[in-house]
Design an enzyme around this catalytic site. Sequence first.
Site, PDB file in Angstrom:
ATOM      1  N   ASP A 166      64.087  40.435  52.912  1.00 32.14           N
ATOM      2  CA  ASP A 166      63.278  41.343  53.560  1.00 32.14           C
ATOM      3  C   ASP A 166      63.505  42.878  53.262  1.00 32.14           C
ATOM      4  O   ASP A 166      62.892  43.919  53.983  1.00 32.14           O
ATOM      5  CB  ASP A 166      63.350  41.326  55.201  1.00 32.14           C
ATOM      6  CG  ASP A 166      64.916  41.522  55.687  1.00 32.14           C
ATOM      7  OD1 ASP A 166      65.641  42.042  55.085  1.00 32.14           O
ATOM      8  OD2 ASP A 166      65.125  41.648  57.011  1.00 32.14           O
ATOM      9  N   ASP A 216      71.967  42.231  55.419  1.00 33.41           N
ATOM     10  CA  ASP A 216      72.212  41.654  56.693  1.00 33.41           C
ATOM     11  C   ASP A 216      73.635  40.875  56.794  1.00 33.41           C
ATOM     12  O   ASP A 216      74.473  41.185  55.685  1.00 33.41           O
ATOM     13  CB  ASP A 216      71.184  40.833  56.903  1.00 33.41           C
ATOM     14  CG  ASP A 216      70.735  39.804  55.555  1.00 33.41           C
ATOM     15  OD1 ASP A 216      71.754  39.397  55.096  1.00 33.41           O
ATOM     16  OD2 ASP A 216      69.751  39.650  55.240  1.00 33.41           O
ATOM     17  N   ASP A 270      82.111  49.046  64.934  1.00 37.04           N
ATOM     18  CA  ASP A 270      81.840  50.269  65.401  1.00 37.04           C
ATOM     19  C   ASP A 270      81.300  50.435  66.958  1.00 37.04           C
ATOM     20  O   ASP A 270      80.498  49.461  67.072  1.00 37.04           O
ATOM     21  CB  ASP A 270      80.369  50.921  64.487  1.00 37.04           C
ATOM     22  CG  ASP A 270      80.584  52.123  64.098  1.00 37.04           C
ATOM     23  OD1 ASP A 270      80.951  53.057  64.872  1.00 37.04           O
ATOM     24  OD2 ASP A 270      80.272  52.607  62.790  1.00 37.04           O
ATOM     25  N   ASP A 325      83.055  55.679  67.439  1.00 35.55           N
ATOM     26  CA  ASP A 325      82.083  56.710  67.040  1.00 35.55           C
ATOM     27  C   ASP A 325      81.877  57.912  67.867  1.00 35.55           C
ATOM     28  O   ASP A 325      81.720  57.884  69.125  1.00 35.55           O
ATOM     29  CB  ASP A 325      80.409  55.935  66.952  1.00 35.55           C
ATOM     30  CG  ASP A 325      79.510  56.986  66.239  1.00 35.55           C
ATOM     31  OD1 ASP A 325      79.647  57.154  65.030  1.00 35.55           O
ATOM     32  OD2 ASP A 325      78.651  57.505  67.187  1.00 35.55           O
ATOM     33  N   GLU A 359      86.799  58.793  65.128  1.00 36.58           N
ATOM     34  CA  GLU A 359      86.265  60.024  64.509  1.00 36.58           C
ATOM     35  C   GLU A 359      86.550  61.223  65.265  1.00 36.58           C
ATOM     36  O   GLU A 359      86.542  61.208  66.515  1.00 36.58           O
ATOM     37  CB  GLU A 359      84.697  59.854  64.728  1.00 36.58           C
ATOM     38  CG  GLU A 359      83.785  59.344  63.610  1.00 36.58           C
ATOM     39  CD  GLU A 359      82.555  59.803  63.743  1.00 36.58           C
ATOM     40  OE1 GLU A 359      81.895  60.239  62.610  1.00 36.58           O
ATOM     41  OE2 GLU A 359      81.930  59.707  64.798  1.00 36.58           O
ATOM     42  N   HIS A 396      79.125  57.105  55.168  1.00 35.98           N
ATOM     43  CA  HIS A 396      77.581  56.909  55.107  1.00 35.98           C
ATOM     44  C   HIS A 396      77.156  58.224  55.852  1.00 35.98           C
ATOM     45  O   HIS A 396      75.760  58.247  56.037  1.00 35.98           O
ATOM     46  CB  HIS A 396      77.467  55.669  56.235  1.00 35.98           C
ATOM     47  CG  HIS A 396      78.083  56.129  57.746  1.00 35.98           C
ATOM     48  ND1 HIS A 396      79.146  56.147  57.826  1.00 35.98           N
ATOM     49  CD2 HIS A 396      77.109  56.120  58.792  1.00 35.98           C
ATOM     50  CE1 HIS A 396      79.328  56.458  59.133  1.00 35.98           C
ATOM     51  NE2 HIS A 396      78.102  56.490  59.711  1.00 35.98           N
ATOM     52  N   ASP A 397      77.863  59.039  56.235  1.00 36.96           N
ATOM     53  CA  ASP A 397      77.410  60.519  56.805  1.00 36.96           C
ATOM     54  C   ASP A 397      77.464  61.416  55.668  1.00 36.96           C
ATOM     55  O   ASP A 397      77.209  62.784  55.912  1.00 36.96           O
ATOM     56  CB  ASP A 397      77.974  61.026  57.904  1.00 36.96           C
ATOM     57  CG  ASP A 397      77.892  60.389  59.242  1.00 36.96           C
ATOM     58  OD1 ASP A 397      76.822  59.521  59.173  1.00 36.96           O
ATOM     59  OD2 ASP A 397      78.875  60.024  59.938  1.00 36.96           O
TER      60      ASP A 397
END
Length: 564
Positions: free
Chosen positions: A28, A32, A101, A203, A260, A333-334
Amino acid sequence: MINRDRNWWQDAVFYQIYPRSFFDSDGDGEGDLAGITAKLDYIKSLGVDAIWSCPYFVSPKADNGYDVADYRDIDPSFGTLDDWKTMCDEIHKRGMKFFMDLVVNHTSDEHPWFRSAAASKESPYRDYYIFREGKEDGSEPSNWMSVFGGSTWQYNEPTDDYYLHLFAVKQPDLNWQNPKIMDEVADIIAYWAGLGVDGFRLDAFNNSDKDQTFPDVETMPGEKYGFASQHYVSRPGVDEYIHELYKRELGPKGLVTVVELAYCPVQKAIEYCDPAREEFDMLYFFDMLNFDQEGYDKFKPIPFKVSDLKKTMNHWISNLHGKGYCALFIGNHDQCRALSRFGTTGKYRERSAKTLANAMYFLEGVPYVYQGDELGMTNTDFQSIDEYNDVEVHNYWNEHVVEKGEDPEKVLEILRERSRDAGRAPIPWDDSPNGGFTTGTPWLRLGAEYKTVNVQAEDKDSDSVLNFYRKLLKVRHGKQCIIRGETEWIDLDSDEHMSYLRKAEGETLASLNNFTDHEVTVCLPEGFNADKAEILLSNCGRDTLGGTTVKMSPWECVTAIWKD
Ligand code: TEU
């Protein structure tokens, strides 16, 4: 009750998965959970002990899963709860741990709690969130600026007031001053602990306690809103909340946490990880991500100087030594890709990817490898604003191009350099179409170099960035000088190299790293017998240090160890 050894992580290596970009098992176009399971042998082959995956819970994905609409179920685009259980079992079978997370500073505005709270002042969930009347003139209750731009307040028509969102409009903040939130979160932790999770990445948790008098702050020059972090960062409630979670769930079940720490002073961080206080385990501090930008503005980069990186790391590590552990990372990823930011993408691309890893991952702390950094991935070359997905990018574009009329080409340039999407490209597994990431249409553009920078090609090449990471992560294990050694910097002020010694129990490790395109000389301490040193790692085929004066080739790195 399970009471696992709490300190196993001190000698561990973590791997961070961004699941939407990892591997797509069903065509898709989005990664996943079954895709993660399919690639666990690859992760294990890196020498990884624990995996942290970014969120995959039910979510409208306004912030790519950091907007959770159901904490107990998997978003259908990522699979099912059974897929999660299989993944977790398979991780454990390979002797690795799994961290999830935990995004509980805020929920999605599509979470049933918020839907109810926003619909009526009488809702039993009303106090789960933070609603306030506007000022007399009808404007927002305070002039606080959201992390993603604009106000932190969103008008809510049904109840004619505003709700607080430190992040995106679709991420309303939970009201931790309401004890029911503690009960809810403790239940969520218990639920996932029951299913086998080993720990949590918390987070934005040091934002959980806000000064609920909401004072106005100084505005940014020429702006309507101001950065109000002093009113929502590391306030006393954070200690109280995490300690209670520790007492109720984390401690008795041996669950480990990494938190974090946005804009947190190191003295406060030391308290957070003091075992006697029973709060957090590892610290994921942000100073490392801010020293090459103007103030709080990530889209105003300033040129990278390796001396700034060293000073930042030194500040944290020297203060934390013997007291606590920070996460060691070069990207996540930030952020845009570390290699594009701190290394070079030219002739010495591969060498610099290895040097960055060698420089960071022998410091005192716990290595976190962000997926793709082990391949030497660089920033994605986005062609137009429509190719971006991230809410932060689109907010920035709207504010700067649509509202302020800034030059779109200049804004695109800065987004290519600094956006979060620049570091979120799908992982290239081979050189087939779409890098073997998906048989469908990838949700985000692939990196331009995927034909050569991919897992299959690097796996076969003994000199690849990937195989350097494998050696590095394995060689780290079990060495006391790496786990708890003191750090002695060599030329802390140098803008050319990042070099240091780590010492413990009569053993010394030296990590020498040239951050330039030219030859650099690094001087080891007088009296040291270079012949005694065993070379653990080198990106230039070096088999000896050759003396106390080490002449290093462009972007060369070497790690050596010796008994005193
Ligand atoms: O990030 C918290 C945070 O303050 C920053 O990472 C910030 O989002 C980023 O620098 C903006 O450029 C966490 C997550 O890591 C991030 O992906 C989420 O967007 C954010 O929380 C909200 O959940």
